[in-house]
Design a protein around this motif. Structure first.
Motif, PDB file in Angstrom:
ATOM      1  N   ALA A 305       0.839  -1.208   0.000  1.00  0.00           N
ATOM      2  CA  ALA A 305       0.000   0.000   0.000  1.00  0.00           C
ATOM      3  C   ALA A 305       0.872   1.256   0.000  1.00  0.00           C
ATOM      4  N   ILE A 306       2.010   1.201   0.706  1.00  0.00           N
ATOM      5  CA  ILE A 306       2.933   2.340   0.712  1.00  0.00           C
ATOM      6  C   ILE A 306       3.567   2.511  -0.660  1.00  0.00           C
ATOM      7  N   VAL A 307       3.965   1.404  -1.268  1.00  0.00           N
ATOM      8  CA  VAL A 307       4.538   1.483  -2.615  1.00  0.00           C
ATOM      9  C   VAL A 307       3.534   2.120  -3.573  1.00  0.00           C
ATOM     10  N   ASP A 308       2.286   1.675  -3.495  1.00  0.00           N
ATOM     11  CA  ASP A 308       1.247   2.224  -4.376  1.00  0.00           C
ATOM     12  C   ASP A 308       1.026   3.709  -4.113  1.00  0.00           C
ATOM     13  N   ALA A 309       1.062   4.099  -2.833  1.00  0.00           N
ATOM     14  CA  ALA A 309       0.846   5.509  -2.496  1.00  0.00           C
ATOM     15  C   ALA A 309       1.973   6.385  -3.014  1.00  0.00           C
ATOM     16  N   ILE A 310       3.210   5.921  -2.843  1.00  0.00           N
ATOM     17  CA  ILE A 310       4.353   6.690  -3.338  1.00  0.00           C
ATOM     18  C   ILE A 310       4.336   6.724  -4.861  1.00  0.00           C
ATOM     19  N   GLN A 311       3.862   5.638  -5.461  1.00  0.00           N
ATOM     20  CA  GLN A 311       3.773   5.586  -6.918  1.00  0.00           C
ATOM     21  C   GLN A 311       2.920   6.731  -7.474  1.00  0.00           C
ATOM     22  N   THR A 312       1.932   7.182  -6.711  1.00  0.00           N
ATOM     23  CA  THR A 312       1.078   8.262  -7.206  1.00  0.00           C
ATOM     24  C   THR A 312       1.860   9.549  -7.447  1.00  0.00           C
ATOM     25  N   HIS A 313       2.960   9.726  -6.715  1.00  0.00           N
ATOM     26  CA  HIS A 313       3.782  10.928  -6.917  1.00  0.00           C
ATOM     27  C   HIS A 313       4.536  10.881  -8.239  1.00  0.00           C
ATOM     28  N   PHE A 314       4.680   9.682  -8.777  1.00  0.00           N
ATOM     29  CA  PHE A 314       5.453   9.512  -9.993  1.00  0.00           C
ATOM     30  C   PHE A 314       4.591   8.935 -11.118  1.00  0.00           C
ATOM     31  N   ALA A 315       3.316   9.219 -11.026  1.00  0.00           N
ATOM     32  CA  ALA A 315       2.406   8.775 -12.076  1.00  0.00           C
ATOM     33  C   ALA A 315       2.766   9.454 -13.393  1.00  0.00           C
ATOM     34  N   ALA A 316       2.495   8.763 -14.477  1.00  0.00           N
ATOM     35  CA  ALA A 316       2.796   9.324 -15.793  1.00  0.00           C
ATOM     36  C   ALA A 316       2.031  10.618 -16.002  1.00  0.00           C
ATOM     37  N   PRO A 317       2.641  11.607 -16.608  1.00  0.00           N
ATOM     38  CA  PRO A 317       1.922  12.849 -16.917  1.00  0.00           C
ATOM     39  C   PRO A 317       0.853  12.578 -17.974  1.00  0.00           C
ATOM     40  N   PRO A 318      -0.010  13.528 -18.206  1.00  0.00           N
ATOM     41  CA  PRO A 318      -1.102  13.317 -19.177  1.00  0.00           C
ATOM     42  C   PRO A 318      -0.587  13.367 -20.611  1.00  0.00           C
TER      43      PRO A 318
END
Length: 572
Positions: A305-318
């Motif tokens: 869940a932490i990995v997924d949460a941190i992943q949101t900071h590095f989500a692909a741009p639009p």
């Protein structure tokens, strides 16, 4: 910042919707500002003479402040080389207001200011804190800035985005209560691509992301005990695969073994590379496994869940839905040969159709490698906002990167860069030189390094000649500490003191990439006036020996050192 009483990791919501840069929460912000005020009081005590420079030294180093040959130097952390345009503008302001109008990017993806006044440092740190930056653990015997592939999250050959895991490592390692006073400084690099662009095998710990072919689980191949300096070693493989959820525990075990057994009696033998090789890799790795088996697994478990949460900071741009080929881009290459030349060296394939990764060279012909003027930093920030979602990367080779540029925008981007002195078409070529500060700044150096780099670039100023030579990486260090990574240069240059005179040894065959190798010294050194001719002799020998399409490092591997040595010392 981590909770230093626990290895638990946290996430927060990004404050900037554009740049994929991790943002501090209130805990982080409070801590950093408190740290600034603590250091402000310590600086005031030093200025008043209430503590000596020797007493002040460990305090300032804990806050990234060095005393170099002529002045203090402040090293600012750039976690895994990621900057927002807002942060770049703040660095530009600091360079203009508190320094001599420029900053220097380093091989740890950090930035240094070489001329701050001591009384101004707390104000600089306060300004950095306002944009979620600091100078903690950029010095001292601790875990330094975790570095990674500058193309992460964009490269076409990437398996996973290593920024997520670099952020996890940052939170784990920052102010870790057990690892604040290690036997010696400690450096970690991580890459998400099988094509290593982070020099993982010359780090204390190197991580290469991989996916388990059977299960699809993400994990890491772990290397340990690499490093350069006076006794260079390539790292040894500790484990072929450590799952993501176990990586913090496994690294904790490595650091615990090193912290206990690393030598503290001799600064020259204190790095983990010495411990691994004096003890023997098999025995050291066995101790890691023993320590790891004793760790409470749940305490160090990385929650998905932490990995997924941190992943949101590095989500692909639009991303825009773009064609694979841009007509305007192709037309610009046909119309402007200088632009076409830049596209051959300074662009890298992007994983998303219609986009490219652009490397901004901080190596203009005759310039100082890694230096950027405040006006140039402001230009980069503006261009990042215009063309790359407000995001800038720093490379360990002392350049900058805009990672997400539409092909349609590449020509106006290059025109703006060229106007600002940032459009040199030399990424990966002979003038794209890594060089340490050398005797121009450093109290430890034996020789100058910057002027040697400038003179080599000037000797090979003809960009057509550079492009004909192809990939050829020169790396220069002004002393045995190897801050210029000379051991892993295709051509490495090491400055040595010989009875009060500057001499330069040439090493050939180094490589920081996937096929990592340490260069070998070819023979006696050359004086300051002779080293440039010696480099040209090596290059001319390569040109005579190469086969069609062959780059320098391939020719050297095929022919061996003998013909190069013979050419260098033919008149001796």
């Amino acid at each position: 910042m981590p909770d230093t009483h626990s290895p638990a990791l946290r996430s927060n919501q990004p404050a900037d919707a554009h740049a994929a840069v991790y943002r501090y929460d209130e805990f982080d912000k409070t801590f950093i500002f408190e740290r600034v005020e603590q250091f402000r009081a310590q600086v005031e005590r030093r200025i008043k003479g209430e503590i000596t420079e020797e007493e002040f030294k460990p305090i300032r180093l804990m806050n990234g402040l060095y005393l170099q040959l002529h002045a203090y130097m402040l090293r600012v952390a750039v976690p895994y080389g990621m900057l927002s345009s807002t942060q770049v503008r703040r660095l530009a302001r600091i360079a203009r207001v508190y320094d001599k109008g420029y900053g220097h990017f380093t091989t740890r993806q950090n930035i240094q200011f070489n001329w701050p006044k001591l009384e101004d440092v707390p104000a600089i740190l306060h300004e950095l804190a306002e944009v979620d930056m600091h100078a903690i653990q950029t010095s001292g015997n601790c875990i330094r800035n975790v570095t990674t592939d500058q193309f992460c999250g964009a490269a076409a050959d990437e398996l996973v985005d290593p920024r997520v895991y670099a952020e996890i490592l940052r939170q784990w390692s920052t102010l870790h209560p057990e690892f604040t006073y290690l036997p010696r400084k400690f450096k970690i690099a991580i890459t998400g691509s099988p094509n290593d662009r982070a020099a993982v095998q010359v780090h204390d710990i190197g991580l290469i992301a991989k996916k388990d072919e059977m299960t699809g689980r993400v994990g890491f191949t772990v290397y340990v005990g690499g490093g350069q300096g006076r006794t260079p070693y390539l790292a040894v493989k500790a484990r072929d695969f450590v799952p993501v959820e176990e990586i913090i525990g496994y690294l904790e075990a490595i650091l615990r073994v090193y912290n206990q057994l690393g030598r503290r009696d001799n600064i020259y033998k204190a790095r983990i590379k010495i411990t691994v090789n004096e003890m023997g890799p098999a025995k050291f790795l066995g101790l890691i496994e023993e320590e790891y088996s004793r760790l409470p697994r749940q305490k160090f478990h990385v929650d998905p869940a932490i990995v997924d949460a941190i992943q949101t900071h590095f989500a692909a741009p639009p991303w825009a839905d773009l064609p694979a080929v841009s007509e305007s881009f192709e037309a610009a290459k046909q119309a402007d040969p200088a632009f076409a030349r830049w596209t051959r060296t300074n662009l890298t394939a992007h994983k998303t159709q219609g986009y490219a990764i652009a490397t901004i060279s901080l190596k203009p012909i005759g310039g100082i490698p890694g230096d950027a003027e405040s006006s140039q930093l402001e230009t980069v920030a503006d261009l990042a906002d215009l063309y790359s979602f407000g995001e800038v990367r720093v490379t360990h080779e002392q350049n900058l990167v805009l990672a997400h540029v539409r092909q349609d925008d590449l020509y106006p981007l290059w025109q703006a860069l060229d106007k600002a002195g940032l459009g040199t078409a030399n990424a990966g070529l002979i003038s794209d030189i890594i060089a340490c500060p050398g005797l121009d700044y450093c109290a430890l150096a034996n020789t100058r390094a910057i002027p040697v780099a400038q003179r080599i670039a000037e000797r090979f100023a003809d960009l057509d000649r550079q492009h004909d030579l192809g990939e050829l990486k020169i790396k220069i260090s002004g002393c045995i500490n190897a801050c210029g990574h000379h051991h892993v240069g295709h051509i490495g240059i090491l400055g040595v003191d010989k009875k009060g005179e500057e001499f330069f040894q040439i090493l050939l065959g180094g490589d920081a990439g996937t096929n990592a190798a340490l260069g070998e010294i070819v023979g006696p050194g050359f004086d300051y006036d002779g080293i440039i001719d010696a480099v040209e002799t090596v290059v001319n020998t390569f040109v005579k020996l190469r086969q069609p399409g062959e780059i320098f490092i391939k020719t050297l591997a095929r022919t061996g050192h003998a013909p190069f040595k013979e050419a260098l010392y033919a008149r001796a």
